[in-house]
Scaffold this motif. Structure first.
Motif, PDB file in Angstrom:
ATOM      1  N   HIS A 154       0.969  -1.318  -0.178  1.00 54.14           N
ATOM      2  CA  HIS A 154       0.016   0.386  -0.053  1.00 54.14           C
ATOM      3  C   HIS A 154       1.100   1.018   0.095  1.00 54.14           C
ATOM      4  O   HIS A 154       0.801   2.158  -0.692  1.00 54.14           O
ATOM      5  N   HIS A 155       1.812   1.087   1.419  1.00 55.80           N
ATOM      6  CA  HIS A 155       2.700   2.551   0.705  1.00 55.80           C
ATOM      7  C   HIS A 155       3.598   2.444   1.759  1.00 55.80           C
ATOM      8  O   HIS A 155       3.522   1.628   2.647  1.00 55.80           O
ATOM      9  N   ILE A 156       4.478   3.437   2.239  1.00 58.66           N
ATOM     10  CA  ILE A 156       6.131   3.123   2.686  1.00 58.66           C
ATOM     11  C   ILE A 156       5.662   4.521   3.689  1.00 58.66           C
ATOM     12  O   ILE A 156       5.320   5.763   2.748  1.00 58.66           O
ATOM     13  N   GLY A 157       5.687   4.590   4.838  1.00 60.25           N
ATOM     14  CA  GLY A 157       5.293   5.682   5.352  1.00 60.25           C
ATOM     15  C   GLY A 157       6.637   6.766   6.080  1.00 60.25           C
ATOM     16  O   GLY A 157       7.515   5.679   6.536  1.00 60.25           O
ATOM     17  N   ILE A 158       7.397   8.427   5.900  1.00 58.72           N
ATOM     18  CA  ILE A 158       8.076   8.492   6.219  1.00 58.72           C
ATOM     19  C   ILE A 158       8.173   9.736   6.876  1.00 58.72           C
ATOM     20  O   ILE A 158       6.698  10.525   6.912  1.00 58.72           O
ATOM     21  N   GLU A 159       8.815   9.999   8.396  1.00 56.98           N
ATOM     22  CA  GLU A 159       8.731  10.856   8.767  1.00 56.98           C
ATOM     23  C   GLU A 159       9.733  12.366   8.090  1.00 56.98           C
ATOM     24  O   GLU A 159      10.290  12.201   8.106  1.00 56.98           O
TER      25      GLU A 159
END
Length: 116
Positions: A4-9
């Motif tokens: 679905h996605h990659i999360g990046i702070e």
């Protein structure tokens, strides 16, 4: 199950948006707040990034990987049967998505998400 996605702070979301728009043609398609945090989703038609707005980014940065699942409640039972503890959630987001976070065997953070 699909990616679905990659999360990046990020501590500078506008700079992150500009970077991904200019270099990889991502466009913002959803922005929401949940539990005092702002999340910005970007897509280039094929891939999805989640920018997680934080006050200060860690020196190493922080990432998580997310997989889309179809039957959320059924998958929660599978996690419980496998004795995989929830790090966060399960939550229902303001757009109706259901999500839960677990930790993988190498310490990685994995999110499982079901859309409406």
């Amino acid at each position: 199950m699909t990616f679905h996605h990659i999360g990046i702070e990020t501590h500078d979301p506008e700079a992150s948006i500009a970077f991904y728009e200019k270099l990889l043609h991502f466009k913002e398609f959803h922005r929401s707040r949940f539990m005092e945090e702002t999340f910005i989703f970007l897509s280039n038609g094929n891939e999805c990034l989640e920018l997680i707005c934080v006050e200060e980014a860690s020196a190493q940065g922080s990432l998580h990987i997310c997989f889309h699942i179809e039957a959320f409640e059924v998958f929660l039972k599978v996690l419980e049967m496998e004795q995989i503890a929830f790090l966060e959630g399960p939550y229902t987001l303001d757009n109706g998505w259901r999500t839960v976070f677990v930790q993988g065997p190498a310490g990685e953070i994995i999110e499982f998400l079901a859309e409406n």
